[in-house]
Every structure is written in C-alpha cells, then in structure tokens.
Design a protein around this motif. Structure first.
Motif, PDB file in Angstrom:
ATOM      1  N   HIS A 268       0.853  -1.182   0.000  1.00  0.00           N
ATOM      2  CA  HIS A 268       0.000   0.000   0.000  1.00  0.00           C
ATOM      3  C   HIS A 268       0.894   1.239   0.000  1.00  0.00           C
ATOM      4  O   HIS A 268       1.896   1.278   0.719  1.00  0.00           O
ATOM      5  CB  HIS A 268      -0.889   0.035   1.239  1.00  0.00           C
ATOM      6  N   ILE A 269       0.516   2.229  -0.799  1.00  0.00           N
ATOM      7  CA  ILE A 269       1.259   3.491  -0.806  1.00  0.00           C
ATOM      8  C   ILE A 269       0.268   4.612  -0.538  1.00  0.00           C
ATOM      9  O   ILE A 269      -0.491   5.021  -1.421  1.00  0.00           O
ATOM     10  CB  ILE A 269       1.996   3.715  -2.135  1.00  0.00           C
ATOM     11  N   ALA A 290       6.062   8.163  -2.997  1.00  0.00           N
ATOM     12  CA  ALA A 290       5.350   7.668  -4.171  1.00  0.00           C
ATOM     13  C   ALA A 290       6.280   6.943  -5.136  1.00  0.00           C
ATOM     14  O   ALA A 290       5.885   5.982  -5.787  1.00  0.00           O
ATOM     15  CB  ALA A 290       4.649   8.825  -4.879  1.00  0.00           C
ATOM     16  N   GLU A 291       7.520   7.409  -5.229  1.00  0.00           N
ATOM     17  CA  GLU A 291       8.437   6.867  -6.219  1.00  0.00           C
ATOM     18  C   GLU A 291       9.484   5.925  -5.637  1.00  0.00           C
ATOM     19  O   GLU A 291      10.272   5.338  -6.379  1.00  0.00           O
ATOM     20  CB  GLU A 291       9.111   8.022  -6.961  1.00  0.00           C
ATOM     21  N   THR A 315      -3.609   2.809  -3.110  1.00  0.00           N
ATOM     22  CA  THR A 315      -2.812   3.968  -3.474  1.00  0.00           C
ATOM     23  C   THR A 315      -3.645   5.193  -3.150  1.00  0.00           C
ATOM     24  O   THR A 315      -4.818   5.261  -3.533  1.00  0.00           O
ATOM     25  CB  THR A 315      -2.463   3.964  -4.974  1.00  0.00           C
ATOM     26  N   GLN A 316      -3.069   6.123  -2.439  1.00  0.00           N
ATOM     27  CA  GLN A 316      -3.840   7.308  -2.065  1.00  0.00           C
ATOM     28  C   GLN A 316      -2.896   8.473  -1.779  1.00  0.00           C
ATOM     29  O   GLN A 316      -2.069   8.399  -0.886  1.00  0.00           O
ATOM     30  CB  GLN A 316      -4.699   7.021  -0.829  1.00  0.00           C
ATOM     31  N   ILE A 331       2.208  13.612  -9.660  1.00  0.00           N
ATOM     32  CA  ILE A 331       2.824  12.610  -8.787  1.00  0.00           C
ATOM     33  C   ILE A 331       2.118  11.268  -8.934  1.00  0.00           C
ATOM     34  O   ILE A 331       2.756  10.207  -8.950  1.00  0.00           O
ATOM     35  CB  ILE A 331       2.814  13.099  -7.327  1.00  0.00           C
ATOM     36  N   LEU A 332       0.793  11.299  -9.053  1.00  0.00           N
ATOM     37  CA  LEU A 332       0.056  10.046  -9.227  1.00  0.00           C
ATOM     38  C   LEU A 332       0.518   9.322 -10.485  1.00  0.00           C
ATOM     39  O   LEU A 332       0.799   8.120 -10.460  1.00  0.00           O
ATOM     40  CB  LEU A 332      -1.446  10.334  -9.295  1.00  0.00           C
ATOM     41  N   VAL A 333       0.618  10.048 -11.605  1.00  0.00           N
ATOM     42  CA  VAL A 333       1.044   9.421 -12.857  1.00  0.00           C
ATOM     43  C   VAL A 333       2.454   8.864 -12.720  1.00  0.00           C
ATOM     44  O   VAL A 333       2.739   7.724 -13.121  1.00  0.00           O
ATOM     45  CB  VAL A 333       0.963  10.431 -14.018  1.00  0.00           C
ATOM     46  N   ARG A 334       3.356   9.645 -12.161  1.00  0.00           N
ATOM     47  CA  ARG A 334       4.730   9.196 -12.008  1.00  0.00           C
ATOM     48  C   ARG A 334       4.815   7.934 -11.150  1.00  0.00           C
ATOM     49  O   ARG A 334       5.567   6.997 -11.452  1.00  0.00           O
ATOM     50  CB  ARG A 334       5.579  10.322 -11.414  1.00  0.00           C
ATOM     51  N   SER A 335       4.038   7.885 -10.074  1.00  0.00           N
ATOM     52  CA  SER A 335       4.107   6.729  -9.174  1.00  0.00           C
ATOM     53  C   SER A 335       3.625   5.455  -9.869  1.00  0.00           C
ATOM     54  O   SER A 335       4.194   4.371  -9.676  1.00  0.00           O
ATOM     55  CB  SER A 335       3.293   6.985  -7.905  1.00  0.00           C
TER      56      SER A 335
END
Length: 459
Positions: A268-269, A290-291, A315-316, A331-335
């Motif tokens: 979980h992130i 995230a990364e 993921t949240q 950040i969501l897309v990158r993660s």
C-alpha cells in the motif's frame, strides 16, 4: 514431597483452566448446495490483463467504467462486503444478501473483483473478553475504526466462512450465487494488518491489533480455506502499509515463515497522515514515498527469496497547502509508471469520489469531488489507462524516462530536466496527462516535472 508437588500442580491447572475463556462449541460444517446452473464463463482475458483497479461503491460504478477501469475492489460499506461478521452475523448462519447484491451490480458492468476478506465477527471477538480502555462497537457497522480487532478466536469457524465465501463465488456451478457472471479468483487476507496504533487518537487508522505471528495464523488459515474451495484461486497477502521500520519489523516474520501462504505480494502506498489528514509534509517527501516504496518493497521481498507477482492494492495521495491539485495529478502518474517499471502487475486507487461527511484529506484524495468535478488526478489516471493498460513490458531507461510496449507499440513516459532518449527521433505524438495531443518533431521536446507520453509516428 512428591505427593505435595502433584497436589499443587493439579490445583494450578484447575485455577488456570477456570480463568481461561471456555472454547466455543463447534459450528456446523458448511456444505454447499448443488445448483442447476451451469458453471460461469471465465473472466475474459482482456479484463484479466487490465492493470488498473479502483475501490468502488455502488453509486460510482458508471463513473469508474467511464474512466476505463476493469477491476473493482468492493466497497459496499466502509470496509467492503466480505466482512466475516457481516455475512455470518450469528454463528453458523450465513446471509449473502448484501454481498450478492453488490457483486451482481458490479459484474453487470463487466468488472472483475478483488475480494478483501476481513476476519472479524463480533460474536467471535467477544470470546477474547473486554479490552481495558476501549468501548465495544460493531466493526462491520462502525466504519473505519477497528480498535481491538484481534485474530479470530475460533480459527476453524473462520476457515469455514472463507471456504463458504469462495465456494459461493468460484463459478463452478456448486452452491454458486444465482446470476454469478464471472468467478471471483483473487482473495486478499485482510487489508493492512501492520497498520496499528498505540494511542486512542490514532485508532481511526488501526485495522488490526496483533503480532506478526497472529497475522500469519490468519494468512495461513485464509490460504488453506481458499485453496480447499478453489485450487485455482489466488491469495494475496495483506498490504504492507508503509516502509517505516515498524512496518518492516512486522512483516519480516511473515515473509520468513509464511511465503508459501500467498500467491501475490501486496503493498500500500498512502500519503503519510498527520492530525487526521492535515498535511504537514513537503512535496519532496510525498514524491520520495510515491516513487521509492515499490523498489524498497521489492528489495525486502528478495531478502527472503520471494519472487512472486506484486499488486499495489491501495494507493492514495492528496493535495494540500504544500501540494497543488496539478502536482497531485503529476505525482500520481509518475508513481504508477515507476511501480509498473519495477514489476508491479496491478495498481489500485483508493477513492474515486468522497462521501459528503468525510474529512478534508479524504476529499482531497479523490479523483472526482462531491459534485462530480474532475481533478487533474482523474485526467492523469484516465490518460494512463488509455496509453498503458495491458502493456506487455516496461523498463526504466533513466531517471524520469520509461519505455512501455503496448500491443506491439512503444510508448515512452518522460519527465524531469534531462535530454530525451536518443532512440526517439523524427515526428512524434505527445500526450500530456490531461489527454491533450500534439504532433511535433522530437528535437523540440522540452521536459518538465509533468509527465508526457511520447509515441513515434510512421516515418
């Protein structure tokens, strides 16, 4: 002297026995009822291959399908419909009404299901006796709080429940839910067992109270019960909630002694919370989490020789005074891109649309606001799905530079301040996270912190 010793021993045994809670009477074994229906059709390969999952409530299903999601993690109430005590409210009596209704609706939209099993029933937990300093409550109705939720007292009764649930939804034509469209083939043993608290103020985010050995018992019992009912089904371990030292310490014994009791590892992130959702963490820390969590998690698994599929089952992130909605989307897309490049098979996002009564951080974590307004993160996830879903390979070329193969087509995802990969030449199609497309010569590409999707056009 020996006689006195024996008398003393007998008295001690009697005293200890009188203090221990009495064992519950055996529950009747669950025997599935044969049904005249034929086995269900298998889950279509195009759905199985999809990489994206989301937590789904009934009211959001149409919006989720529009987003492009093909997998649902059920959320029929704050924890989902696969709560032991929600289905078996009285020992030995199963009521599938709520669970059936949810599954019928979700499968009506051609969604596959990841079922999270919560191993708590009030009548079972009561056998442990009261816990000092806590108030009794019903887990399956109180929502998020799960203070004093310990491992099942009657593990055999829990196993019977799990076998009954799997048998009802395995699609083999024996004891199946009427109208079942696709079988459920993925079951997760608890959600976040290592997310525990030591203070009452933190109980809002406590999902389990127990040791790693306690959770290992749950995992083993779940695995054995699932496989007994459906040998082809897959079992996911509960999600590792953080990569903090206390979480790593919790999971080490589980990975060391229990790797044979799950088919898929789970992480979980979730953006670290402070004071019930008031973000105090700088953007850099969010990016690092995230990364960086997935590479760290994979390294931890390798220490125990675990080479199994990985699903990111929660993921949240959320925007705040330190993170704008636009940065949240970036950040969501990158993660997601980094997770896929490090071998994660599927990624689940936690909140599509918030409930009106939820605290600010939950609303700022959603993809869509209460009124249906779409945040940048919504468009970022939609573009990810359109460009990368069902990819067959993913690799990291350099920091902020990733290459995916999607249906024999190469798609690059790029961000940062460096030069683009030398292999990208000629005219290309650029798509930003909002789905806006532009055709330019590759020599004109200028990278920023916002990811872009790059596809070469035929020369």
């Amino acid at each position: 002297m020996r006689l006195i010793y024996l008398i003393t021993l007998v008295i001690a045994v009697i005293v200890v026995s009188s203090c221990a809670p009495p064992p519950p009477p055996p529950a009747p074994a669950y025997t599935p009822t044969p049904t005249p229906t034929e086995p269900t059709q298998p889950i279509p390969e195009e759905i199985l291959a999809s990489r994206f999952i989301i937590n789904v409530i009934d009211a959001d299903i149409e919006g989720v399908v529009e987003l492009g999601i093909r997998w649902a993690k059920p959320l029929a109430n704050p924890h989902g419909p696969f709560i032991w005590g929600l289905i078996e409210r009285e020992r030995g009596e199963y009521n599938w009404q709520l669970t059936d209704r949810y599954i019928q609706k979700v499968q009506g939209y051609n969604l596959a299901i990841l079922a999270v099993i919560w191993p708590f029933a009030e009548w079972d937990q009561a056998n442990w006796g009261p816990v000092a300093g806590t108030e009794p409550f019903i887990f399956e109705e109180e929502g998020w709080v799960s203070r004093s939720r310990r491992k099942p007292y009657d593990m055999d009764a829990y196993r019977r429940f799990v076998s009954a649930a799997v048998e009802r939804y395995d699609g083999d034509g024996i004891g199946d839910m009427p109208g079942l469209r696709y079988p459920i083939k993925h079951w997760q043993a608890h959600c976040s067992p290592s997310v525990q608290s030591e203070t009452e103020e933190e109980d809002y985010f406590t999902y389990f109270e127990g040791s790693p050995e306690d959770y290992l018992e749950i995992l083993k019992a779940t695995y054995q019960a699932v496989k007994e009912a459906d040998p082809e089904a897959k079992v996911l371990a509960g999600g590792m909630g953080t990569m903090k030292p206390e979480a790593i310490s919790f999971w080490r014994p589980v990975f060391e002694k229990g790797s044979q009791y799950f088919d898929i590892a789970s992480i979980h992130i979730v953006w670290p919370l402070a004071e019930f959702g008031v973000a105090k963490h700088p953007k850099a820390e969010l990016i690092a989490m995230a990364e960086g969590y997935v590479p760290e998690f994979k390294k931890l698994l390798s220490e125990y020789g675990i080479d199994k599929p990985i699903w990111q089952t929660s993921t949240q992130y959320y925007f705040s005074e330190n993170v704008s909605p636009e940065e949240f989307g970036q950040i969501l897309v990158r993660s997601y891109v980094i997770a896929f490049a490090y071998g994660v098979d599927k990624v689940e996002y936690e909140i599509f649309r918030p409930f009106p009564f939820e605290p600010p951080f939950m609303k700022q974590s959603a993809l869509v606001d209460e009124n249906g307004e779409k945040w940048p993160a919504y468009y970022g996830l939609k573009t990810l799905i359109e460009k990368l879903d069902k990819f067959t390979s993913a690799e990291k070329l350099a920091e902020g530079q990733y290459r995916f193969t999607v249906e024999e087509k190469v798609v690059y995802v790029l961000w940062g301040s460096g030069e683009i990969p030398e292999e990208i030449t000629g005219e290309v199609l650029i798509t930003d996270i909002y789905g806006k497309e532009t055709r330019i010569n590759s020599s004109a590409i200028k990278l920023t912190e916002s990811p872009i999707f790059v596809e070469e056009l035929p020369h």
